[in-house]
Design an enzyme around this catalytic site. Sequence first.
Site, mmCIF file in Angstrom:
data_model
loop_
_atom_site.group_PDB
_atom_site.id
_atom_site.type_symbol
_atom_site.label_atom_id
_atom_site.label_comp_id
_atom_site.label_asym_id
_atom_site.label_seq_id
_atom_site.Cartn_x
_atom_site.Cartn_y
_atom_site.Cartn_z
ATOM 1 N N ASP A 284 0.867 -1.173 0.000
ATOM 2 C CA ASP A 284 0.000 0.000 0.000
ATOM 3 C C ASP A 284 0.908 1.229 0.000
ATOM 4 O OD1 ASP A 284 -2.138 1.706 -0.045
ATOM 5 O OD2 ASP A 284 -3.219 0.749 1.587
HETATM 6 C C1 NOJ Z 1 -3.984 3.991 0.038
HETATM 7 C C2 NOJ Z 1 -5.160 3.103 0.201
HETATM 8 O O1 NOJ Z 1 -5.089 2.416 1.432
HETATM 9 C C3 NOJ Z 1 -5.314 2.085 -0.908
HETATM 10 O O2 NOJ Z 1 -6.543 1.421 -0.747
HETATM 11 C C4 NOJ Z 1 -5.223 2.733 -2.243
HETATM 12 O O3 NOJ Z 1 -5.384 1.792 -3.269
HETATM 13 C C5 NOJ Z 1 -3.880 3.438 -2.354
HETATM 14 N N1 NOJ Z 1 -3.780 4.447 -1.323
HETATM 15 C C6 NOJ Z 1 -3.667 4.062 -3.719
HETATM 16 O O4 NOJ Z 1 -4.474 5.149 -3.884
#
Ligand code: NOJ
Length: 745
Positions: A284
């Site tokens: 993430d």
């Molecule tokens: C953080 C989020 O937790 C995740 O779900 C998302 O896909 C990413 N950012 C990218 O935007």
Amino acid sequence: MHRASLRSALPFLLLILAGAAAAQNTIPQRVDSLLRLMTLEEKIGQLNQYTDNGVATGPVTPDNEKERQVMQGKVGSILNVLGMERTRAWQAIAMRSRLRIPLLFGQDVVHGYKTTFPIPLAESCSWDLEAIERAARVAAVEASAGGVHWTFAPMVDIGRDPRWGRVMEGAGEDTYLGSLIAAARVRGFQGRGLGSTDAVMACVKHYAAYGAAVGGRDYNSVDMSERMLWETYLPPFKAAIDAGAGTVMTSFNDLNGVPATGNAYLLRDILKGRWNFGGFVVSDWGSVGEMINHGSVKDAADAARSALLAGTDMDMESRCYTGTLARLVADGAVPAAAVDDAVRRVLTKKFELGLFDDPFRFCDPAREERALNDPAHADAARDMARKSIVLLKNDRGILPLAKGLKTVAFIGPLVKEVKQNKGFWDVELPGVDSNFIVTQWEGVSAAVSRSTTLLYAKGCDIDGTDRSGFAEAVRIAKKADVVILSIGERRDMSGEAKSRSDLSLPGVQEELAMELLKTGTPVVVLINAGRPLVFNGLAEKASAILYTWWLGSEAGNAVADVLFGDYNPSAKLTMTFPRSVGQIPVYYDHYNTGRPATGDGDRFYRSAYTDLSIHPRYEFGYGLGYSPFTYGGLQLSARTMTAGGSIRATLTVTNAGRYAGEEVVQLYLRDLVGSVVRPVKELRGFRKVRLAPGETKSVTFTIDRESLSFYDRTARRVVEPGEFELMIGASSRDIRLKERFELVP
Ligand code: NOJ
């Protein structure tokens, strides 16, 4: 090799590449050929993902740092590249790199791309797998035409704590339903498979157990038993992977003390080992580097080593891989083979998507134009939206409203809202009118008869303490035959980093509702929100309540369809609604305990609160329609079964009302005695049955080994002989029929 000599070697290398591709046509062979041509730096580049700064501003030029790195082959993927033109521009820069390895474009297409669908939690309340798959399909058609190859969805985290703002992205609290929805979404996104130009690669997230953050506080730690992990939190991931999800995203949390991004048990042992997952894992955002904050590694190099060895293949935005991996390999801290394995996984997906055959195959302006303007997409969004609205209360059948009412007062801060209907993860496309939404006002105006007078007052804001609009709202309420009151959360109140400790309606909205109720005019309440809220006063006093969540582009039409009976609501809650924050976490498939309370009159030394009902406000599986459905005639095909056999349970459902409609018939099982205690009930089947007024249909469920199995103390899936209770319900609490049977050795 020197830069200049690299450049002069380019045509030669490309020749080899083309030759290799032609001679050896399987993807693994093509990947291996390419891998042999790559420097370590280029390999690491494939594992590096950057954002396009979140917004599409200005042209892409080779003058700035990220673009330069793309030209140097130091970037494998970019996220947040919005619009086909911009993906084309980035890809053109990647084509100037030595090996011309195409970029992979990722985007959070969580509930729609241009056409915004209801938030995923809302969609899950439809229990309609086909409609959910179609919604994902439409999103994929639009996104892929916008140059997107890869969506960071579906989010399959089990949500049992509405304080956690991200429950809006998932399918609720139940692992059985959540698994089916996870698979449906993957099928929808990936369509006929990676490689078709209308498919986007799915990324199942957030692996794992992110939904169980302590206290519902986002990014917080998770401490959970193995058994709970296997039984409740992992199955939706497995289902998504079995449905073909190409990628997995790690979660921000630590699980039992080990950050998920550096968790070899989760990634190597379970995902890539036991489940044999062949795709790649992306971290993430920044979660590789955040292991330093967790305190599990000491610096960026340590983080990169830990994450890569654990099985995180691509680093989203933390720059740890790109900054440190080469040295780690040189020092022998990370085997070159581990890097190769990660790169192989990434390149395989790029080949499967067809990007090596044509890096611009997702960049077709005519297709983008067509896909973003297809009227069928609005129809799908409207269908999905009305199927997502949950009717929580309908005193004396006040709904559906007659279209010919004389005067309707439409009150509240969400009546004319555009943006709020879109929910947290809407995609703001450059050049696309973000007012592309049917507001509730527009929907209702279009539905009522010409002779109906529709009055409007805002009443108050979503948030804040300003009561100056109350008087006007009360004035028009007094003149009306009915008040429709639209209140709720702002779209940015539920979502990532949107944990709340107070789940009541924000600001003075509930107060406004109480003032309107005092007028004596019936009040129909629409609650727009991203999570279950607590609204006890309204639950008791309002005439009717529709939980509309955030419904997306077609919000207004869908709301009008339900209010005026063009659609008979059929949705059922997939998350328990608590009576108070103190009841959280609250979910239907809890254990019985040694001292269960049998009801609210039974609290003496019982597992109960002294000051609160043991029952939630609305239970999992609850939702009303305009027709009552009756259940009867439950019959089992046998009273005993063996683990290799099965039993059929058959019953009838009748529409005893005046409106055609759909009922979600739910099958729950309870294993009465187990070597580990079993929940009081577990959803093990459901059917959404469409019935004309007066019509009766027969419904059959098959119970087999899978329905009866569970994870034992050592996380092995087992079935144990003994007695089971079978329950057929209209909700997890409203059990209409029961039988028992026995699993014999
Ligand atoms: C953080 C989020 O937790 C995740 O779900 C998302 O896909 C990413 N950012 C990218 O935007």
